[in-house]
Structure formats: structure tokens, C-alpha cells
Design a protein around this motif. Structure first.
Motif, PDB file in Angstrom:
ATOM      1  N   HIS A 135       0.838  -1.208   0.000  1.00  0.00           N
ATOM      2  CA  HIS A 135       0.000   0.000   0.000  1.00  0.00           C
ATOM      3  C   HIS A 135       0.870   1.254   0.000  1.00  0.00           C
ATOM      4  N   ASP A 136       1.923   1.262   0.818  1.00  0.00           N
ATOM      5  CA  ASP A 136       2.826   2.420   0.866  1.00  0.00           C
ATOM      6  C   ASP A 136       3.399   2.730  -0.516  1.00  0.00           C
ATOM      7  N   TYR A 137       3.731   1.682  -1.244  1.00  0.00           N
ATOM      8  CA  TYR A 137       4.374   1.855  -2.545  1.00  0.00           C
ATOM      9  C   TYR A 137       3.371   2.247  -3.622  1.00  0.00           C
ATOM     10  N   ILE A 186      14.478   6.980  -0.115  1.00  0.00           N
ATOM     11  CA  ILE A 186      14.319   5.696   0.574  1.00  0.00           C
ATOM     12  C   ILE A 186      15.028   5.731   1.920  1.00  0.00           C
ATOM     13  N   PHE A 187      16.256   6.284   1.938  1.00  0.00           N
ATOM     14  CA  PHE A 187      17.075   6.235   3.151  1.00  0.00           C
ATOM     15  C   PHE A 187      17.099   7.542   3.940  1.00  0.00           C
ATOM     16  N   ALA A 198       7.699   3.997   0.101  1.00  0.00           N
ATOM     17  CA  ALA A 198       6.989   5.166  -0.420  1.00  0.00           C
ATOM     18  C   ALA A 198       7.956   6.142  -1.098  1.00  0.00           C
ATOM     19  N   GLY A 199       9.177   6.239  -0.583  1.00  0.00           N
ATOM     20  CA  GLY A 199      10.189   7.084  -1.198  1.00  0.00           C
ATOM     21  C   GLY A 199      10.592   6.576  -2.573  1.00  0.00           C
TER      22      GLY A 199
END
Length: 465
Positions: A135-137, A186-187, A198-199
Motif C-alpha cells: 500500500h505504501d508503494y 528511501i534512506f 513510499a520514497g
């Protein structure tokens, strides 16, 4: 009086022209596939579970991309045929209509799919631990789909007009944008927040937006984008639908089969799904040359079909078939030897490494036949025979792949991989026979030629025999 310059697609040497077309297409495809490779590499640093979430997400992503590649192929075929006949006004009508349809339809479908993330991925076999990551992605990634789909369709129209490099540069820059923002988001590097999956999605959306702006600017410059005049719009729409709809159906069968394989492998655990995702991404990148030759064939054949240069089409058919078999054999050797090392770039999980190694030793054996499937479908598309292409895909999926995998699954992962390889080989042979039947129907001189026989002649010449 100034003479109109010759159209290189209908006048330049066939083999050289196809290489000239395929080289920049390879760059653009590499950039597209690198979106997934880069995401896989960075997400792999987060662990096997996020990697499995990415693999599940890739199935739906590929459904969208494949559907609009179908629209792109349809538009490309019509633009190229109009170009071969010298009809610039029709080229602009098709290009504008296709991009408008791509953006509108993908926006609507992405909105609906975003509302159905949980039930859709539950149906695919995602478990309770993986669903929140998916879901986040996907909730973010869906926002960028209209930009990418319009860019894919627009770039196909540009290539069909005879412009091969500019759109590929746009895709290459977009790949760099994705790489940089993947790392930052991402990081959480520097002032950027740590967003995880999500990033990765947001980085990809930013690159999609760049593709949209860049491709539309090129279309406008090349006269492929403008107002849609009402006169002739109905005829253009019907022509696009007749070519594009079978193409959409054909292209959708590829990721639909991938989703079926994902569902099947989910029964072996999330690590196996993650491994399949890694293998599929490496495979897509490795097969860029094969895909590029096929992508070049549709506009080349359509342009020469529009110009009634049938002998050039015959030469292209033999050339493309041989090149795909050579590249397929070379890829199998390279990937069978390097599979374990490639897998370890993305994950040190032993299940992932073992699966990827087996995948490339078994499935990569069939890549030359995948090339035959793709190039045969591309030729039929260029000849305005999309139903033949759809027929190949239907037979591959419903006769040679799904039933075989259902029989193989109870016997383990190795049996599944053997089933995948068998499906590709059988479908490649079938595609070749379908092309031969078409050549015989129209009394073409190459109807009696054999791709394998021509390849053996090349090998004998190589060794001076």
C-alpha cells in the motif's frame, strides 16, 4: 526545385536500418527497465519482505505498462504507415489522439486501482505482513501512471515517424532522476525524509513526470501534436481502435501470465516471490536487445508496407529472426554462468540466490524463442494484422503456459521453471509456423526459408565451410 529527401526507412539497407533503429530504442528501454532494477537494488537493502512487496507491486505495474504499450504499438503502426505514404496530417491526428487517450484512460484506471489496493493484492496472494508495504508503494506510484503511459504512447509515435534518439535521451535522463531520488528518499539522505518504499515510489513518479513533459515537447517539435480537427477524426479513431485493441489484449496477456506465476510461487513463500521479482527484473534488462529489434520491426514493416516495398519486409523478417536466435543463445550462456553473482547484488537470502540461479539455467534457455514470438508479433502488427499477434499470445498463455504450470507446480519450483521454458519454446515454434503460413498465403519468396537453416548457413560461413 528542391527534391524531397529519401525516407531512410524505405530506402536505406535493411540490416543497417534495423540496427540504427534498435540501438536508440535499446537505450530508452534500458532506462525504462532500470526504474525497476534500481528500485529492486535499493529496496533489497531493506530486507526480503519489502522486496516481496515490490515483486507483488510489479505485477500490477506491468499490467498498466503492457496495456498502454499495446496502444503505443497500435499508434506506432498507423503513424508509420501514414509516414510511408507521406501523409503528415494523418500522422499528427493519430499521435495527438493516442496521447490524449493514454493520459485520460490511465488516469481513470489508476484512480480506480488505487481504491482497490488491498483486495487486489490479497487476491494475488499477498499476506498481512506484506500488504501495508504494498500500500505504501502503490498509493504513491499510481499518481504517476498517467504521465508514464502518455509518455510511452507518445514515444512510440515519435519513433514511428523516423526520429529515434530524442525520446530515448528523455527516458535516460528520467532514469538518472529515479536513481538519485531513490537514494535520497528511501534512506532519508540530507534534508530528505526517510520514506522507505513510499520514497521509491515518489522518486519514480518524479521521473515519470519528466518523461511526460519531455516526450510531449518532442512530439510538438516534430509536428505530431496539435489540435484534433473533427474532419477525419472518426475514421482515425476507428482505425486506431482496430489496431490497438487487439494489441492491448495481446500485451495484457504477458503481465497477466506473470501475475499467475506470482500467485503460483506465493505458495512456496514470500522469499520465492521476492526471488522471482529479482529474476524478472534482471531478465527484462538482459533481453533489451531482443525487445529492441522487435520494437524496431513494427514501424519498419509498417513504413515499407505503406510504401509497398514488400521485398524489404521479406529481408527484415529473415534478419530479425536470426538475430533473435543468436542473442537468445548468447544470453543463456552468460546468465547461466553469472546467475548466482547477479542474485547476490540484490539479496543475500539463500532462497533468493538459489531461485535466481535455477531460473537463468532453465528459463534463459528459451530466450531465443521469446525473441521469435516478439518479432513475429511485431511483423504482424506492422502489416496491420493485429489479430494474428493476439492469436500467438493467447496460444502461448492458455495452451503452452498456464496448463503446463498448473501440472508442474505440485512437483516443485524446478518443475515450474521447466514449464516456463517449455511454454516459451513451444510458443516460439508456433509463432514461426504462423508466420510461414502467412508468407505462403501471399506467395512470398521467403515462405520456403527456415530461420534455423539460415542460422546454420551463417555458422558454416563463420568457420569457412
Amino acid at each position: 526545385m528542391t527534391e524531397t529527401p529519401a525516407n531512410p526507412m524505405t530506402s536505406a539497407p535493411v540490416n543497417a536500418m534495423l540496427f540504427k533503429m534498435a540501438a536508440p530504442i535499446s537505450i530508452g528501454m534500458m532506462s525504462t527497465f532500470l526504474f525497476q532494477i534500481v528500485d529492486t537494488y535499493f529496496v533489497g537493502q531493506l530486507g526480503a519482505l519489502p522486496l516481496a512487496a515490490l515483486a507483488f507491486s510489479a505485477s500490477v505495474y506491468l499490467i498498466f505498462v503492457s496495456a498502454f504499450i499495446g496502444l503505443s504499438v497500435g499508434a506506432s503502426s498507423l503513424v508509420a504507415k501514414a509516414g510511408g505514404a507521406g501523409d503528415r496530417a494523418q500522422m499528427a491526428r493519430v499521435g495527438t489522439l493516442a496521447v490524449l487517450l493514454a493520459f485520460t484512460l490511465s488516469a481513470l484506471l489508476a484512480y480506480l486501482a488505487r481504491l482497490m489496493i488491498v483486495p487486489m493484492f490479497t487476491l494475488l496472494g499477498a499476506d498481512a505482513a506484506t500488504l501495508p508495504l504494498i500500500h505504501d508503494y502503490m498509493a504513491t506510484l499510481y499518481l504517476g501512471f498517467p504521465f508514464l503511459m502518455a509518455g510511452i504512447v507518445g514515444s512510440g509515435a515519435v519513433r514511428a515517424s523516423g526520429v529515434f534518439i530524442r525520446t530515448e535521451v528523455v527516458f535516460a535522463i528520467a532514469g538518472v532522476i529515479n536513481l538519485v531520488f531513490d537514494y535520497l528518499l528511501i534512506f532519508g539522505i540530507g534534508p530528505f525524509p526517510e520514506m522507505g518504499l513510499a520514497g521509491a515510489a515518489l522518486a519514480t513518479v518524479l521521473s515519470f513526470a519528466f518523461i511526460f513533459v519531455g516526450v510531449l515537447a518532442i512530439m510538438a517539435r516534430e509536428g505530431l501534436l496539435g489540435r484534433l480537427p473533427l474532419s477525419g477524426l472518426g475514421t482515425t479513431s476507428r482505425g486506431l481502435a482496430q489496431i490497438a485493441l487487439p494489441m492491448v489484449g495481446m500485451q495484457l496477456l504477458v503481465p497477466a501470465t506473470g501475475m499467475f506465476v506470482t500467485w503460483l510461487l506465493a505458495g512456496f513463500g514470500p522469499e520465492t516471490v521476492a526471488a522471482y521479482g529479482v529474476a524478472a527484473r534482471i531478465e527484462a534488462l538482459a533481453m533489451i536487445g531482443i525487445f529492441a529489434i522487435s520494437a524496431a520491426m513494427t514501424p519498419f514493416v509498417a513504413q515499407n508496407f505503406g510504401a509497398a516495398a514488400h521485398d524489404r519486409i521479406d529481408r527484415a523478417v529473415v534478419f530479425a529472426g536470426k538475430v533473435n536466435m543468436y542473442m537468445g543463445a548468447a544470453l543463456w550462456i552468460v546468465l547461466a554462468l553469472s546467475g548466482p553473482y547477479l542474485a547476490q547484488i540484490f539479496s543475500d537470502d539463500p532462497v533468493v540466490v538459489r531461485f535466481v540461479t535455477l531460473y537463468f539455467r532453465i528459463v534463459a534457455l528459451s530466450y531465443g524463442f521469446v525473441g521469435l514470438i516478439n518479432v513475429t508479433s511485431a511483423i504482424f502488427n506492422g502489416l496491420q494484422l493485429p489479430r494474428q499477434s493476439l492469436k500467438i499470445s493467447l496460444v502461448k498463455a492458455l495452451v503452452f503456459t498456464v496448463p503446463v504450470l498448473l501440472i508442474a507446480a505440485p512437483f516443485g519450483i524446478v518443475a515450474v521453471l521447466v514449464g516456463l521454458s517449455f511454454g516459451n519454446i513451444a510458443a516460439g515454434i508456433y509463432a514461426g509456423r504462423l508466420m510461414r503460413a502467412s508468407e505462403q498465403k501471399y506467395n512470398r519468396p521467403i515462405a520456403d526459408d527456415s530461420i534455423l537453416g539460415e542460422a546454420l548457413k551463417d555458422i558454416r560461413r563463420l568457420f569457412g565451410r
